[in-house]
Enzyme design. Structure first.
Site, short mmCIF file in Angstrom:
data_model
loop_
_atom_site.label_atom_id
_atom_site.label_comp_id
_atom_site.label_asym_id
_atom_site.label_seq_id
_atom_site.Cartn_x
_atom_site.Cartn_y
_atom_site.Cartn_z
CB THR A 1 -4.24 -3.79 0.68
OG1 THR A 1 -2.98 -3.41 0.80
CG2 THR A 1 -4.95 -3.17 1.93
NE ARG B 1 4.85 2.64 2.61
CZ ARG B 1 3.68 1.83 2.08
NH1 ARG B 1 3.27 0.53 2.56
NH2 ARG B 1 3.11 2.19 1.04
N GLY C 1 1.85 2.60 5.60
CA GLY C 1 1.19 3.05 4.43
C GLY C 1 0.01 3.61 4.78
CG ASP C 2 -3.35 3.58 1.97
OD1 ASP C 2 -2.36 2.48 1.77
OD2 ASP C 2 -4.47 3.55 1.41
CB THR D 1 -6.25 -1.59 -2.02
OG1 THR D 1 -5.44 -2.26 -2.73
CG2 THR D 1 -7.56 -1.71 -3.24
N GLY D 2 -3.73 0.35 -2.90
CA GLY D 2 -2.87 0.99 -3.64
C GLY D 2 -1.63 1.36 -3.34
N GLY E 1 -0.13 3.50 -1.23
CA GLY E 1 -0.27 4.33 -0.17
C GLY E 1 -0.06 5.51 0.22
#
Lengths: 321, 321
Positions: free
Chosen positions: A188, A216, A218-219, A239-240, A242
């Site tokens: 990201t 899906r 994510g964050d 980032t990571g 999510g």
């Protein structure tokens, strides 16, 4: 005494600043070749220069993060725009979000497949619609109506990401198990900028995770999870992994801890990444700026591609150093 | 003295409790007929009984909110499941989310059109997938794979909502302007429950806003915006002008103020709805329970359909009273 305190504050106030990331969970230091190092380092450094040009010449924080993230989306080295990872069906589904700290307006797109610069689509949702979030075909139609550059889905494809998917599909076939690549879901990109007018803006853009299924989300396109900005407090891009960032409302939590606990941007960010998330195995990192241009960039992974620039400081880093 | 304080605490602790809403921005009190009153009041009262049966007999908070929200989704009186408002294209696109306060796990679906009970799909995303959020066709495929009841899109259609859309489309045609019905976007349903084991769960389900375009996603499926739960703090479900609830991360903000400012659930909820959101014309309300079963249900609209039940209290309310 009062005057001296006030002078100190003015001194610590940066005229402008920008912090960027190209994802946590980077290539392991042991596997980094000089050639790869040059590519990633060079791309992050060029991204800083793009923001610098805009911010130093009185441009807005929003323009700075848009131009910087567009560049990172076009770069094949990061998991956003061109170079995004592939879904189970072999598609690139892109998510992005933005928040303007001056008015707390926000915009986001999720699961788009043919918008060349998802970050620009997120900005259009914010500025030219009454909404905050649009997904899928609706978001694509809106971006087209807004005159944004469209891209053939093949634009986003890189051999490296395609091979990652094939490897996982092969593994699924031979073992019968289901894999969603944890390692390669971390590329990201994001940027947070403070401009000369004291405005903060934050943005995030991603391709999600390799072999992701079921549309899906994510964050990255979730305001409060992957992105947040408030001129009075901070701008944040995450980032990571999510799912953890959504459940812990990470980006908003940085602002909340600064607001309610009077923590600095470093204290708030560090506690969330290295205590709260670490305790539940939520891997990742974040970048943040406070209203004075002070930065935080904690991560609990082996590395995080990141960089910072202000009138008197500039660096690009990849690992713990 | 210590003993007495401890006894007081035990006394104020409810054995179990549930709070529900059927949306803020209700039918104006002046336009409420005895017949309509009976319908809405009766549906909310029946919903409370469903939760009561589960919670009083040792059922889980999660089971209580699922059964209660399923009932409200099936009721044609609310903007969720059957009775949802129509998009510009004449479709019912449904959003829902859930959070389990015992482990802070969460699930959400957005823009689904053929899942009979979106709240159950959100729960399956939480319990049977590694993800928090799925949207559109992917979420639908997942729900089918999970054996959830599918519904023909016609199941969700009610004449009242269809006519609302036709009226707006007519208005757009005759004026050339674009309308998204602010008045009728407020019929979202939600529930928060505390069970005998001290677990909190919160859920929200909605049809979004009449005449919505571009696959707009509101706050209802966004964890931290429309829904939040943490056993140590509170459970929250929101209703109102979703864009504001996303930008202000309302559901997470209730938890953050309780955690960091030591506010009660009433103080935190009231400040966010009646000061923070009111100042920016963000209309809506929320329902919340703290870990002792104390409730808050502030709203800054003319009314909010709502109800509360615990072993020693039960009520349904619609307006300020």
């Amino acid at each position: 005494m009062a005057k001296s305190t006030s002078e100190e504050k003015v001194h610590s106030q940066k005229e402008w600043a920008m912090v960027i990331h190209g994802g946590a969970g980077t290539i392991l230091e042991s596997e980094m070749t000089p050639e790869k190092f040059k590519q990633f380092h060079g791309a992050l450094d060029s991204a800083l220069t793009i923001g610098q040009k805009i911010l130093a010449s009185n441009g807005s924080a929003l323009d700075a993060i848009e131009a910087t993230i567009k560049f990172l989306e076009d770069s094949p080295y990061f998991n956003a725009g061109r170079g995004a990872v592939f879904t189970h069906e072999g598609k690139n589904e892109l998510d992005a979000s933005v928040m303007d700290g001056s008015n707390k307006e926000a915009g986001a797109v999720g699961g788009v497949t043919n918008i060349k610069h998802p970050i620009s689509a997120a900005i259009k949702v914010m500025t030219n619609s009454p909404h905050v979030m649009m997904v899928g075909r609706g978001a694509e139609q809106f971006s087209k109506q807004q005159g944004l550059e469209q891209a053939d889905p093949s634009w986003f494809k890189t051999d490296r990401r395609w091979e990652s998917l094939q490897k996982i599909l092969q593994k699924e076939k031979s073992t019968g198990a289901v894999y969603e690549e944890v390692d390669s879901k971390f590329g990201t990109v994001g940027a947070v900028a403070l401009d000369k007018n004291g405005n903060l803006a934050a943005g995030t853009s991603t391709g999600g995770m390799t072999n992701k299924k079921f549309n899906r989300i994510g964050d990255s396109p979730i305001i409060g999870a992957g992105t947040y900005a408030d001129n009075q407090l901070c701008g944040v891009s995450c980032t990571g992994h999510g799912e953890f960032f959504i459940r812990y409302a990470v980006a908003h939590d940085v602002a909340a801890r600064m607001d309610y606990l009077n923590e600095t941007v470093e204290e708030a960010s560090d506690f969330i990444i290295n205590t709260k998330l670490k305790e539940v195995d939520g891997s990742g990192g974040l970048i943040a700026l406070d209203k004075n241009g002070n930065y935080a960039m904690p991560f609990n992974t082996a590395g995080m591609y990141r960089g910072y620039i202000s009138p008197d400081e500039r660096f690009v880093k990849m690992y713990k150093e």
